[in-house]
Scaffold this active site. Structure first.
Site, short mmCIF file in Angstrom:
data_model
loop_
_atom_site.label_atom_id
_atom_site.label_comp_id
_atom_site.label_asym_id
_atom_site.label_seq_id
_atom_site.Cartn_x
_atom_site.Cartn_y
_atom_site.Cartn_z
CE LYS A 121 22.27 49.42 56.55
NZ LYS A 121 21.76 48.26 55.79
CG ASP A 139 26.87 45.97 55.54
OD1 ASP A 139 27.97 45.68 56.06
OD2 ASP A 139 26.68 45.96 54.31
#
Length: 220
Positions: A121, A139
């Protein structure tokens, strides 16, 4: 409504409503953004933006931070979540960037993920925000909003969500779409009380059309 039709309508709405979305983290250099993203894990951007100015004044680059101690870094970031782990990550990240990448944050996902504290991420955030690459950072907001709207269908993990979004979102729009979904999840499609009454996506939203309408004009 087909998946392609839903994507087209949703992306068109976002493009009109938020033509130039930006990260809410404050940064001047790729290293500053990397530090901020590491600090933002399970912490608000607002808190991170309070913490980073004195941190960056003391350690403006990877070289200077690499020479600090974990305890010294901790003192600057102790008000964020998990400061012990994050101070270790920041020190390790700074040392790795200096020792392996000549003091510069690398611009590819494989090298980025070799840096302590950097997962997929965070690496994708760096690629999308700094270098405007077609990288989708997933996320909790992106994961939740994509599933609610119907951009994904039963995604089991962030990687599955990432692959689906990349498949359907035009390459040039991916960096913006990352911000669109995060900001929509942060301010409208909230985890506990999605504000459907003030959401412009309801005509194409699976969550809304299935009768799970939630009106929440108040704050979360």
């Amino acid at each position: 409504m087909t998946t392609k039709e839903r994507y087209a309508k949703v992306l068109d709405w976002f493009a009109r409503e938020m033509p130039a979305p930006q990260t809410e983290l404050h940064y001047d250099t790729p290293f500053h953004l990397l530090v901020s993203v590491i600090l933002s894990a399970q912490c608000t951007d607002k808190r991170v933006n309070i913490v980073t100015p004195p941190l960056f004044e003391a350690y403006p680059d990877a070289e200077s931070m690499s020479k600090a101690s974990r305890e010294e870094i901790f003192e600057y970031i102790k008000s964020v979540s998990y400061p012990n782990n994050k101070s270790r990550s920041l020190l390790g990240a700074a040392k790795t960037i200096v020792e392996e990448f000549g003091g510069e944050v690398p611009d590819n996902i494989d090298d980025l993920m070799r840096i302590p504290g950097v997962g997929r991420k965070t690496a994708n955030v760096m690629l999308a925000v700094v270098w405007n690459r077609s990288a989708m950072a997933v996320d909790t907001h992106v994961f939740r909003v994509s599933e609610r709207i119907g951009l994904t269908n039963g995604s089991k993990n962030p990687l599955q969500t990432e692959k689906t979004l990349i498949k359907y979102i035009p390459e040039a729009d991916v960096p913006r779409a990352h911000h669109w979904l995060i900001l929509h999840g942060r301010y409208v499609c909230k985890a506990r009380r999605p504000d459907c009454l003030n959401c412009g996506l309801t005509p194409w939203c699976r969550y809304y059309s299935e009768g799970t309408r939630t009106a929440s004009p108040g704050k979360e």
